[in-house]
Design a protein around this motif. Sequence first.
Motif, PDB file in Angstrom:
ATOM      1  N   THR A 117      40.816 -19.521  17.700  1.00 13.51           N
ATOM      2  CA  THR A 117      40.038 -20.313  18.661  1.00 13.51           C
ATOM      3  C   THR A 117      39.021 -19.464  19.421  1.00 13.51           C
ATOM      4  OG1 THR A 117      41.959 -21.751  18.952  1.00 13.51           O
ATOM      5  CG2 THR A 117      40.199 -21.925  20.580  1.00 13.51           C
ATOM      6  N   ARG A 118      39.479 -18.334  19.906  1.00 13.87           N
ATOM      7  CA  ARG A 118      38.566 -17.419  20.598  1.00 13.87           C
ATOM      8  C   ARG A 118      37.911 -16.532  19.556  1.00 13.87           C
ATOM      9  NH1 ARG A 118      41.515 -13.948  22.718  1.00 13.87           N
ATOM     10  NH2 ARG A 118      40.015 -13.009  24.121  1.00 13.87           N
ATOM     11  N   GLN A 119      36.608 -16.673  19.370  1.00 13.06           N
ATOM     12  CA  GLN A 119      35.906 -15.905  18.343  1.00 13.06           C
ATOM     13  C   GLN A 119      36.083 -14.405  18.560  1.00 13.06           C
ATOM     14  OE1 GLN A 119      31.813 -17.157  18.251  1.00 13.06           O
ATOM     15  NE2 GLN A 119      32.284 -19.105  17.249  1.00 13.06           N
ATOM     16  N   LYS A 120      36.419 -13.715  17.496  1.00 14.45           N
ATOM     17  CA  LYS A 120      36.668 -12.266  17.558  1.00 14.45           C
ATOM     18  C   LYS A 120      35.433 -11.514  17.067  1.00 14.45           C
ATOM     19  CE  LYS A 120      40.958 -12.976  18.820  1.00 14.45           C
ATOM     20  NZ  LYS A 120      40.957 -14.445  18.711  1.00 14.45           N
ATOM     21  N   LYS A 121      34.335 -11.619  17.802  1.00 22.42           N
ATOM     22  CA  LYS A 121      33.103 -10.996  17.343  1.00 22.42           C
ATOM     23  C   LYS A 121      33.209  -9.474  17.340  1.00 22.42           C
ATOM     24  CE  LYS A 121      29.858 -14.713  18.377  1.00 22.42           C
ATOM     25  NZ  LYS A 121      28.566 -15.085  19.019  1.00 22.42           N
ATOM     26  N   GLY A 122      33.968  -8.928  18.300  1.00 21.35           N
ATOM     27  CA  GLY A 122      34.167  -7.481  18.314  1.00 21.35           C
ATOM     28  C   GLY A 122      34.910  -7.013  17.083  1.00 21.35           C
ATOM     29  N   LEU A 123      35.977  -7.732  16.731  1.00 21.14           N
ATOM     30  CA  LEU A 123      36.741  -7.408  15.531  1.00 21.14           C
ATOM     31  C   LEU A 123      35.882  -7.592  14.286  1.00 21.14           C
ATOM     32  CD1 LEU A 123      39.537  -6.760  14.251  1.00 21.14           C
ATOM     33  CD2 LEU A 123      39.934  -9.231  14.192  1.00 21.14           C
ATOM     34  N   ALA A 124      35.101  -8.673  14.258  1.00 23.56           N
ATOM     35  CA  ALA A 124      34.228  -8.934  13.108  1.00 23.56           C
ATOM     36  C   ALA A 124      33.199  -7.821  12.951  1.00 23.56           C
ATOM     37  CB  ALA A 124      33.536 -10.284  13.279  1.00 23.56           C
ATOM     38  N   SER A 125      32.650  -7.350  14.062  1.00 25.02           N
ATOM     39  CA  SER A 125      31.662  -6.261  14.001  1.00 25.02           C
ATOM     40  C   SER A 125      32.262  -5.007  13.376  1.00 25.02           C
ATOM     41  CB  SER A 125      31.147  -5.937  15.409  1.00 25.02           C
ATOM     42  OG  SER A 125      30.438  -7.022  15.953  1.00 25.02           O
ATOM     43  N   LEU A 126      33.480  -4.669  13.808  1.00 24.73           N
ATOM     44  CA  LEU A 126      34.141  -3.483  13.252  1.00 24.73           C
ATOM     45  C   LEU A 126      34.424  -3.657  11.762  1.00 24.73           C
ATOM     46  CD1 LEU A 126      36.651  -2.522  16.054  1.00 24.73           C
ATOM     47  CD2 LEU A 126      34.777  -1.134  15.213  1.00 24.73           C
ATOM     48  N   LEU A 127      34.829  -4.858  11.379  1.00 21.49           N
ATOM     49  CA  LEU A 127      35.126  -5.120   9.978  1.00 21.49           C
ATOM     50  C   LEU A 127      33.859  -5.009   9.131  1.00 21.49           C
ATOM     51  CD1 LEU A 127      37.161  -5.934   7.822  1.00 21.49           C
ATOM     52  CD2 LEU A 127      36.739  -8.328   8.409  1.00 21.49           C
TER      53      LEU A 127
ATOM     54  N   TYR B  10      23.584  -9.116  12.483  1.00 25.34           N
ATOM     55  CA  TYR B  10      23.080 -10.197  11.627  1.00 25.34           C
ATOM     56  C   TYR B  10      24.216 -10.836  10.831  1.00 25.34           C
ATOM     57  CZ  TYR B  10      20.634 -12.543   7.801  1.00 25.34           C
ATOM     58  OH  TYR B  10      20.208 -13.476   6.891  1.00 25.34           O
ATOM     59  N   PHE B  11      25.101 -10.001  10.288  1.00 24.73           N
ATOM     60  CA  PHE B  11      26.215 -10.537   9.499  1.00 24.73           C
ATOM     61  C   PHE B  11      27.228 -11.270  10.378  1.00 24.73           C
ATOM     62  CE2 PHE B  11      24.463  -8.376   6.005  1.00 24.73           C
ATOM     63  CZ  PHE B  11      25.131  -8.759   4.852  1.00 24.73           C
ATOM     64  N   VAL B  12      27.469 -10.770  11.582  1.00 24.38           N
ATOM     65  CA  VAL B  12      28.383 -11.473  12.494  1.00 24.38           C
ATOM     66  C   VAL B  12      27.815 -12.844  12.856  1.00 24.38           C
ATOM     67  CG1 VAL B  12      29.422 -11.429  14.797  1.00 24.38           C
ATOM     68  CG2 VAL B  12      29.419  -9.353  13.391  1.00 24.38           C
TER      69      VAL B  12
END
Length: 529
Positions: free
Chosen positions: A76-86, A222-224
């Motif tokens: 539910t809470r977007q994990k943009k920080g986690l997505a950026s690292l991935l 951009y990818f996030v």
Amino acid sequence: MVYLFLSEPNWNADVDGDSVKLRISLLSELESVIWSMMMSGGRSEARLWLCSTIAGMTSITPRHQRELFVTLLRSTRQKKGLASLLVHMMFEKNPQKGGSILAKKSHILEKFFEGNPKRILQWFSSSSSGSGLDQGKGVKALSHFSFKNRDICWEELEWKGKHGQSPAVVATKPHYFLDLEIQRTVENFLENVPEFWSSDEFAESLKDGDIFFIDRQFFVQYFVDLMYKEDSRDVWEVINEFLIEQPFSSLCQRLLITLEERDLFYFLDLLRKLLNPRIEPKNFNNISYLFEIILSKSGDFGSIDQVLLLNAVITQGRQLLRLLREEEFHEAQAKIDKIGLKISEIPTGANSLTPLFKNICNMTTVEVLKCLGLQCWIFYYTMSQEFLTPKSWESVFTDNEIDFRRSDKYALLDHDGSSEGPDFDRRASVVVKSRKKRKGRKKKRRAFNHNDDELGFDVGSWKSDLLSDSASWLLSTDGYSAAWSSADLPEHLHRSAYIEFRCHSSASFHCFKHHWNVLRSMLRYKKYR
């Protein structure tokens, strides 16, 4: 004396209620001291320990690890920080995956290069920029497109020198493209040749992902955005592929430590649900495997605090002790010394923990795990502090009915049957050889003496220290499969004690079925005699 309670208790023994209350009270005090220490500077380390333990798990399948991280990313809470690292990790490990996506959207790079001469020169220069980019990918795409579409863009090419080159000349001498004035040419294409930015030639230059070297953060963002703003199916597909291909340990080490604690706790809950509740015990020298057993059998931990503490005392005994020995925690160490002394004064015997086990019906599963973990850690602490010589260790083995034999990995037998360190024997041998060489001399030399003052130190004491450092034992606790040194014994025995506690407490009382049925299959009882 440290009694590890490795023998099976007598469940018919009388219950000493006062003993139970005293032990649980002292363990509660120990928990408070450890927790206050973790809260005042060690909590971040405790999180690192937990992430390290999780990363060491080996039973997570590639499909499950993908499910874990995708569920977390799509929560539910977007994990943009986690997505950026991935995405960072994907660009680093397998940039071609990102390059294949970017090649389909090559037109967006028109804005990327617009008004940025540095980026233009980095990508379209014919020489290496030293940033990891191969030479000439951008200019090769530019030259191929220009020659193929010379009718619409040849006039936009800017040449070094007094005059330009015609298509006919360049057709016979393609190296002339190296004479292009790159910055001005690309600026012309940005303004007047929009077809280039969507062309196959330009897209082909992007497929290997080398362009990410120019501005990694720009492309990560951009990818996030593609993941969360556009919900791009293509991007999620390559993310899924990448998550399956990477080792679970690598993903955990790079990603988990960045999570907020509530997200880490959510990840643990997801992980627990994926573990096989019938997991069989096998390799308890692997601390992550022991934690995996605990996690799979325990149900809801209630909070991340419980997990941090339990992991610290059960799987990270050595690290917790190192933290405790830091200067700022001297007061905490003094308190633990007192608690350990009081626990050691509780009457010991083969069945002295039976009352504690019989009392578990009043505790939740997690409380029992924590109680047993704290008891085992105080074993570890006491052994690390007080048992420093081979004689003291062998007394622990004898007191706890652990069969042992001295390993010959380091020690050699002297003429009188005692063990000597190899360096000491070598020293003695050198002295004997030296004596033989000086036989012909008239001046007499004194014989080598273990307590010779001229050596400047007590050789007997030196021998004792050497033996203490090098001595090792084969133990019945692991079927004599490994040689244990004094440095590793506290951790091995404290882990063995915890395993046995779990056996005794989970395998003997049907009246505790509500709390312990999930624990019954965890371990088979093994009596060390």
